[in-house]
Design a protein around this motif. Structure first.
Motif, PDB file in Angstrom:
ATOM      1  N   TYR A 722      39.389  46.329  49.579  1.00 32.02           N
ATOM      2  CA  TYR A 722      39.996  45.398  48.781  1.00 32.02           C
ATOM      3  C   TYR A 722      40.396  45.909  47.557  1.00 32.02           C
ATOM      4  O   TYR A 722      39.651  46.627  46.870  1.00 32.02           O
ATOM      5  CB  TYR A 722      38.958  43.904  48.528  1.00 32.02           C
ATOM      6  CG  TYR A 722      39.577  42.850  47.862  1.00 32.02           C
ATOM      7  CD1 TYR A 722      40.413  41.915  48.374  1.00 32.02           C
ATOM      8  CD2 TYR A 722      39.280  42.728  46.455  1.00 32.02           C
ATOM      9  CE1 TYR A 722      40.943  41.011  47.597  1.00 32.02           C
ATOM     10  CE2 TYR A 722      39.906  41.776  45.682  1.00 32.02           C
ATOM     11  CZ  TYR A 722      40.873  40.936  46.401  1.00 32.02           C
ATOM     12  OH  TYR A 722      41.434  39.836  45.594  1.00 32.02           O
ATOM     13  N   LYS A 723      41.722  45.579  47.063  1.00 28.96           N
ATOM     14  CA  LYS A 723      42.126  46.531  46.033  1.00 28.96           C
ATOM     15  C   LYS A 723      41.685  46.234  44.657  1.00 28.96           C
ATOM     16  O   LYS A 723      41.578  47.164  43.786  1.00 28.96           O
ATOM     17  CB  LYS A 723      43.698  46.262  46.217  1.00 28.96           C
ATOM     18  CG  LYS A 723      44.320  46.942  47.465  1.00 28.96           C
ATOM     19  CD  LYS A 723      46.116  46.745  47.412  1.00 28.96           C
ATOM     20  CE  LYS A 723      46.473  47.386  48.468  1.00 28.96           C
ATOM     21  NZ  LYS A 723      47.737  47.299  48.641  1.00 28.96           N
ATOM     22  N   THR A 724      41.337  44.888  44.259  1.00 26.96           N
ATOM     23  CA  THR A 724      40.850  44.720  42.959  1.00 26.96           C
ATOM     24  C   THR A 724      39.539  44.767  42.558  1.00 26.96           C
ATOM     25  O   THR A 724      38.897  43.835  43.153  1.00 26.96           O
ATOM     26  CB  THR A 724      41.483  43.304  42.619  1.00 26.96           C
ATOM     27  OG1 THR A 724      43.195  43.311  43.038  1.00 26.96           O
ATOM     28  CG2 THR A 724      41.602  43.031  41.005  1.00 26.96           C
ATOM     29  N   TYR A 725      39.157  45.629  41.921  1.00 24.31           N
ATOM     30  CA  TYR A 725      37.784  45.355  41.474  1.00 24.31           C
ATOM     31  C   TYR A 725      37.513  46.352  40.068  1.00 24.31           C
ATOM     32  O   TYR A 725      38.308  47.213  39.852  1.00 24.31           O
ATOM     33  CB  TYR A 725      36.775  46.181  42.352  1.00 24.31           C
ATOM     34  CG  TYR A 725      37.299  47.756  42.921  1.00 24.31           C
ATOM     35  CD1 TYR A 725      36.990  48.904  42.218  1.00 24.31           C
ATOM     36  CD2 TYR A 725      38.221  47.639  43.964  1.00 24.31           C
ATOM     37  CE1 TYR A 725      37.250  49.953  42.885  1.00 24.31           C
ATOM     38  CE2 TYR A 725      38.308  48.895  44.504  1.00 24.31           C
ATOM     39  CZ  TYR A 725      38.206  49.987  43.841  1.00 24.31           C
ATOM     40  OH  TYR A 725      38.655  51.147  44.370  1.00 24.31           O
ATOM     41  N   ARG A 726      36.909  45.792  39.364  1.00 20.54           N
ATOM     42  CA  ARG A 726      36.917  46.265  37.765  1.00 20.54           C
ATOM     43  C   ARG A 726      35.316  46.828  37.560  1.00 20.54           C
ATOM     44  O   ARG A 726      35.228  47.233  36.191  1.00 20.54           O
ATOM     45  CB  ARG A 726      36.978  44.939  36.806  1.00 20.54           C
ATOM     46  CG  ARG A 726      36.051  43.779  37.120  1.00 20.54           C
ATOM     47  CD  ARG A 726      36.130  42.612  36.172  1.00 20.54           C
ATOM     48  NE  ARG A 726      35.227  41.488  36.231  1.00 20.54           N
ATOM     49  CZ  ARG A 726      35.249  40.283  35.783  1.00 20.54           C
ATOM     50  NH1 ARG A 726      36.403  39.904  35.140  1.00 20.54           N
ATOM     51  NH2 ARG A 726      34.343  39.237  35.963  1.00 20.54           N
ATOM     52  N   ASN A 727      34.531  46.761  38.296  1.00 20.78           N
ATOM     53  CA  ASN A 727      33.301  47.438  38.356  1.00 20.78           C
ATOM     54  C   ASN A 727      32.945  48.355  39.468  1.00 20.78           C
ATOM     55  O   ASN A 727      33.807  48.262  40.535  1.00 20.78           O
ATOM     56  CB  ASN A 727      31.870  46.347  38.353  1.00 20.78           C
ATOM     57  CG  ASN A 727      31.870  45.283  37.158  1.00 20.78           C
ATOM     58  OD1 ASN A 727      31.698  45.799  36.168  1.00 20.78           O
ATOM     59  ND2 ASN A 727      32.360  44.093  37.371  1.00 20.78           N
ATOM     60  N   THR A 728      31.909  48.983  39.487  1.00 18.90           N
ATOM     61  CA  THR A 728      31.739  50.064  40.426  1.00 18.90           C
ATOM     62  C   THR A 728      31.462  49.461  41.751  1.00 18.90           C
ATOM     63  O   THR A 728      30.642  48.405  41.713  1.00 18.90           O
ATOM     64  CB  THR A 728      30.495  51.173  40.046  1.00 18.90           C
ATOM     65  OG1 THR A 728      31.039  51.639  38.763  1.00 18.90           O
ATOM     66  CG2 THR A 728      30.185  52.037  41.018  1.00 18.90           C
ATOM     67  N   ILE A 729      31.953  49.815  42.877  1.00 21.39           N
ATOM     68  CA  ILE A 729      31.801  49.194  44.202  1.00 21.39           C
ATOM     69  C   ILE A 729      31.113  50.251  45.058  1.00 21.39           C
ATOM     70  O   ILE A 729      31.186  51.473  44.681  1.00 21.39           O
ATOM     71  CB  ILE A 729      33.082  48.840  44.799  1.00 21.39           C
ATOM     72  CG1 ILE A 729      34.162  50.046  45.124  1.00 21.39           C
ATOM     73  CG2 ILE A 729      33.769  47.770  43.957  1.00 21.39           C
ATOM     74  CD1 ILE A 729      35.272  49.666  45.799  1.00 21.39           C
ATOM     75  N   MET A 730      30.635  49.719  45.978  1.00 22.53           N
ATOM     76  CA  MET A 730      29.782  50.538  47.159  1.00 22.53           C
ATOM     77  C   MET A 730      30.707  50.724  48.572  1.00 22.53           C
ATOM     78  O   MET A 730      30.968  49.435  48.980  1.00 22.53           O
ATOM     79  CB  MET A 730      28.348  50.018  47.325  1.00 22.53           C
ATOM     80  CG  MET A 730      27.379  50.373  46.082  1.00 22.53           C
ATOM     81  SD  MET A 730      25.670  50.373  46.680  1.00 22.53           S
ATOM     82  CE  MET A 730      25.512  51.618  47.316  1.00 22.53           C
ATOM     83  N   VAL A 731      30.985  51.774  48.915  1.00 19.86           N
ATOM     84  CA  VAL A 731      31.629  51.609  50.175  1.00 19.86           C
ATOM     85  C   VAL A 731      31.010  52.279  51.429  1.00 19.86           C
ATOM     86  O   VAL A 731      30.447  53.492  51.272  1.00 19.86           O
ATOM     87  CB  VAL A 731      33.056  52.580  50.071  1.00 19.86           C
ATOM     88  CG1 VAL A 731      33.926  52.853  51.163  1.00 19.86           C
ATOM     89  CG2 VAL A 731      33.931  51.920  48.957  1.00 19.86           C
ATOM     90  N   SER A 732      30.726  51.609  52.299  1.00 20.15           N
ATOM     91  CA  SER A 732      30.006  52.038  53.622  1.00 20.15           C
ATOM     92  C   SER A 732      31.000  53.275  54.354  1.00 20.15           C
ATOM     93  O   SER A 732      31.867  53.256  54.858  1.00 20.15           O
ATOM     94  CB  SER A 732      29.983  51.168  54.847  1.00 20.15           C
ATOM     95  OG  SER A 732      29.204  51.357  55.775  1.00 20.15           O
ATOM     96  N   ALA A 733      30.190  54.265  54.264  1.00 21.79           N
ATOM     97  CA  ALA A 733      30.996  55.676  54.809  1.00 21.79           C
ATOM     98  C   ALA A 733      30.268  56.016  56.195  1.00 21.79           C
ATOM     99  O   ALA A 733      31.079  56.810  57.126  1.00 21.79           O
ATOM    100  CB  ALA A 733      30.628  56.693  53.747  1.00 21.79           C
TER     101      ALA A 733
END
Length: 879
Positions: A722-733
């Motif tokens: 999802y393109k819009t984020y203003r804080n740190t996100i976690m991405v499952s790798a």
């Protein structure tokens, strides 16, 4: 003879009203049919927020009224769960929405079409009714002015904000009600219609109330007879407005409480007295077609009303048949409205102290009403502009046309052909007003109608042709497939749980298809919800949350028991996006596939905790202030288990290899600023790692590491995110990928990229499983569960335990433990917990909106008192 004449007049009035209703309705129906909007073809009216937000609320309305009334006040489709009074008050209380009950599932878009054209028609009818009651206008003149009102630029630009359109047909009724209250001491109309507006949409009602103050000033000057009469009129205006507010208190008070948790927290408290843009730029918006998509987020006010109405309004100020004091007052009001369209503090005043997020100058519908009303007052049968009046108006419109024409390149929203066509209509309208030969007999009303209706119709076509819409197939196919997945899951599991998914059409998918989710897009979203989502590493904004970046930890703690994942299709269907992906979720490898169909697979999460369970009371005192979402999750889980070792649930890992292309070498990746060596050549960084265990691995992306700045390719596939984020996100790798090489390539889109908070984390899965198993031992075993009520038993092994729930905290929840009222506690700034006694506890949760009882009391007493006084006055008058 008089009876016959009266019948003829009545028939003429009826035909006029029918014309004011049908003309805008037919015009817009014809346009939508031409664009093949459902039910006429393969397209739909769904666009921007109507397609991304409102349609989901309409689906919720249908499901709630027809199948699930327990969700009226509270719904777990509202993000992680939330009160619904604020959403009803802003989006759903129009009585016309009941028509949507006849349009199930994917046919809802056809119901929205019906609502839209009906509101166009009602706007014309309402204004036409006002004209026939106050002015001598009937026939084609009244139909023309009413159509100009119904199809003015504001309406065309904001038809997608369908819940605002009720204000269009209620404003003329409130205006007439105030006039009758002031001049004839008739209360009923003003009280009824203003109360209806306050209930149907408090936001637009606020703007109308401000405009009624201006209306009162103008009416008071126009009809001034004595200071005593003015005082009585002011008293009636103030009292009538207060009574309407009290009658609507049943909605306004709980809505006010809802706003204190959401929109009110974003109110601007400091501002500067300054122009928001060069004021003459507004002139361009009086031309037809002066609207496109770019005007939605940040443009000037939509002021188009057509040359016929605009010239009529201008002639009002130089018409000697109008009282001088009325013209001066109207001029001052018009200047105030104009200033409100470009002076920051006045703009904020009309928007209740908040800058609009998209759709600026939302109050400009009152400007359109005001100008068309002045035109209606001018265009009496004996109106004949003199040389001076003609010269003044001609000079003004000529100057306006000259300014816009000379600066046409600066107005990207206005095409050259639209400008010249608009100027042509100005000339024709000026001729209709000023040439005596065109004022004779039937010629004037016919030309008035043809020119006026043609211009506003052309504006609608030109403006709406600039907007793209969601196809009916895109909406219907996605909705039908998601509904099937939800239905099969709910039929096989009747418990209370949440569902996650790796694809997205809107953030309101849970409302659309009726499941408990984690995403929502709502103007009434409590501030605590996006704050929490940002803390755990999922995208958030002031009005939305998107649970697209859940981890094994958050899925467990938030009761995400099931997950839907789109399939990667091959062959002829390769690349099909019936279920467009919005996240990468490798950790689904830890879940169990329970069913699948042609488009998606359903997974069950064995680690999902119930909605409530016995946990350590450390959760009540946790101060989780870290900005690292991985550490935030670990601290949260450790507080629940009471095991401090769980704070080390995640560990940062190194990449095995990092290669740079057209980028200077970096010794440290996290926080590095990548710079292109050659700005004209592609640049990328490739990072590889090989898991030594089957644990889950996650990447953290700071807000600068986003799809606008770079393209991300994971194992040869574009990383869905999802393109819009203003804080740190976690991405499952990676998950269950021991010994496999995982490769991430970051391709720069710009000259540089800041790898803000870019870190590789490993979740110690065995430790996570032990922690979850501990919490699963003493669940809140529910014997009853609805959206607004829970009941069940939970066993506490000691007096140091609490019932921890993933029910969002609210003052509206009333909790009883073993029959006694219990104090509730807020955990992690978001959820609800209660203390337990050792042993078996029976716990109930029930929701009732704060201030609703007070609202019911005030509205009920005011209604009884008002009806009583009305009955007494009627009886007294009949004696």
């Amino acid at each position: 003879m008089q009876t016959k004449k009266r019948r003829k007049t009545l028939t003429q009035r009826q035909w006029t009203l029918l014309g004011t209703f049908l003309t805008p309705l037919i015009i817009m129906t014809a346009y939508f049919a031409y664009r093949q909007m459902a039910p006429f073809g393969s397209s739909s009216l769904l666009t921007v927020d109507l397609g991304q937000q409102y349609v989901d609320f309409f689906a919720y309305l249908r499901r709630t009224l027809l199948h699930n009334p327990s969700a009226i006040f509270y719904s777990f489709s509202n993000g992680l769960g939330g009160e619904m009074v604020g959403n009803w008050a802003y989006y759903l209380l129009s009585p016309l929405n009941w028509l949507l009950l006849a349009f199930p599932g994917a046919h809802l878009s056809s119901g929205i079409f019906l609502l839209t054209v009906l509101k166009y028609g009602l706007a014309g009818l309402s204004f036409g009714w006002l004209l026939t009651k106050v002015t001598p206008h009937t026939g084609l003149v009244a139909i023309t002015l009413s159509t100009a009102y119904a199809l003015m630029g504001w309406t065309i630009a904001n038809q997608l904000n369908i819940m605002w359109l009720d204000a269009l047909y209620l404003l003329p009724l409130i205006f007439y009600g105030l006039r009758q209250l002031m001049l004839a001491n008739h209360w009923r109309g003003y009280l009824f219609w203003l109360t209806a507006m306050l209930i149907i949409n408090y936001y637009m009602a606020y703007m109308i109330c401000l405009f009624m103050i201006l209306t009162f000033i103008w009416l008071a000057v126009e009809h001034f007879s004595s200071w005593r009469t003015l005082a009585l009129q002011a008293g009636r205006f103030a009292l009538g407005s207060l009574i309407s507010g009290l009658l609507a208190a049943v909605v306004l008070l709980p809505t006010w409480w809802s706003l204190t948790q959401s929109k009110a927290q974003y109110t601007v408290t400091s501002f500067k007295w300054k122009f928001e843009f060069f004021p003459p730029k507004m002139v361009a918006k009086f031309f037809m077609g002066a609207f496109n998509f770019d005007q939605m987020p940040d443009g000037t006010a939509n002021l188009f009303i057509g040359a016929i109405a605009l010239l009529g309004a201008l002639f009002y100020f130089v018409d000697k048949q109008q009282k001088l004091r009325s013209r001066i007052t109207a001029g001052l009001i018009t200047l105030f409205l104009a200033a409100s369209l470009c002076v920051q503090p006045l703009d904020l005043l009309w928007h209740a102290g908040q800058f609009p997020v998209w759709y600026p100058y939302r109050f400009s519908f009152v400007v359109g009403f005001w100008l068309i009303w002045l035109a209606a007052l001018t265009l009496r049968p004996n109106f004949r502009p003199g040389p001076f009046a003609t010269a003044v108006v001609t000079f003004i419109v000529a100057a306006g046309c000259f300014y816009v024409g000379e600066n046409l390149k600066k107005f990207a929203f206005l095409q050259q052909n639209a400008f010249w066509l608009g100027a042509f209509f100005v000339v024709i309208a000026l001729m209709i007003y000023t040439l005596p030969v065109l004022r004779r007999h039937w010629i004037f009303p016919l030309m008035f109608f043809v020119i006026g209706v043609t211009e506003v119709t052309a504006n609608a076509f030109l403006s709406l042709n600039n907007i793209s819409y969601v196809s009916q197939g895109e909406y219907a196919n996605y909705t039908n497939e998601l509904q099937k997945l939800v239905n099969k899951t709910q039929q096989s599991d009747h418990g209370f749980y949440r569902i996650g998914k790796t694809f997205l059409r809107t953030k309101g998918d849970a409302f659309q298809t009726g499941f408990n989710g984690g995403s929502v897009f709502s103007s009434a979203l409590p501030k605590a919800t996006p704050t929490f989502m940002g803390n755990i590493g999922s995208p958030d904004g002031d009005g939305f949350v998107e649970y697209s970046n859940g981890t094994l930890v958050t899925d467990s703690l938030l009761n995400m028991k099931y997950y839907f994942q789109q399939k990667q299709l091959s062959g002829a269907l390769a690349g099909s996006n019936l279920l467009p992906a919005d996240t990468n979720k490798a950790d689904l490898a830890s879940y169990q596939a329970v069913r699948q169909d042609h488009w998606a697979t359903t997974y069950r999460n064995p680690y999902a905790l119930p909605m409530g369970y016995a946990a350590n009371q450390d959760i009540l005192t946790l101060k989780n202030t870290t900005a690292d979402p991985a550490q935030y999750q670990a601290n949260w889980l450790a507080a629940l288990t009471g095991n401090q070792q769980d704070q080390k649930l995640y560990s940062a890992e190194n990449f095995n290899q990092v290669t740079f292309q057209n980028i200077n070498q970096q010794t440290k990746i996290t926080g590095a600023i990548l710079q292109k060596k050659s700005l004209l050549k592609p640049a990328s960084i490739t990072l590889t790692f090989k898991p030594t265990t089957n644990d889950a691995y996650y990447l953290t992306f700071g807000s600068t590491v986003n799809p606008d700045n770079a393209t991300f390719v994971l194992n040869g596939q574009t990383l869905n995110q999802y393109k819009t984020y203003r804080n740190t996100i976690m991405v499952s790798a990676a998950d269950h990928a021991k010994g496999q090489t995982i490769k991430l390539t970051i391709q720069l889109k710009k000259g540089s990229l800041w790898l803000q908070n870019f870190t590789l984390y490993r979740l110690h899965t065995a430790q996570f499983k032990r922690a979850v198993t501990t919490l699963q031992q003493h669940p809140w075993q529910l014997t009853k569960h609805t959206d607004s009520a829970f009941a069940g038993t939970v066993t506490a092994t000691n007096a140091q335990q609490v019932l921890n729930t993933s029910i969002p905290y609210s003052q509206g929840w009333r909790v009883r433990v073993n029959g006694h009222r219990a104090k509730t506690y807020k955990t992690v700034g978001m959820f609800t917990a209660v203390k337990l006694a050792k042993g078996r506890n029976h716990v109930t949760f029930t929701y009732w909106p704060p201030l609703l009882n007070l609202g019911l009391l005030l509205s009920g007493l005011t209604l009884l008192l008002t009806l009583g006084i009305g009955w007494w006055r009627h009886r007294r008058a009949s004696r």
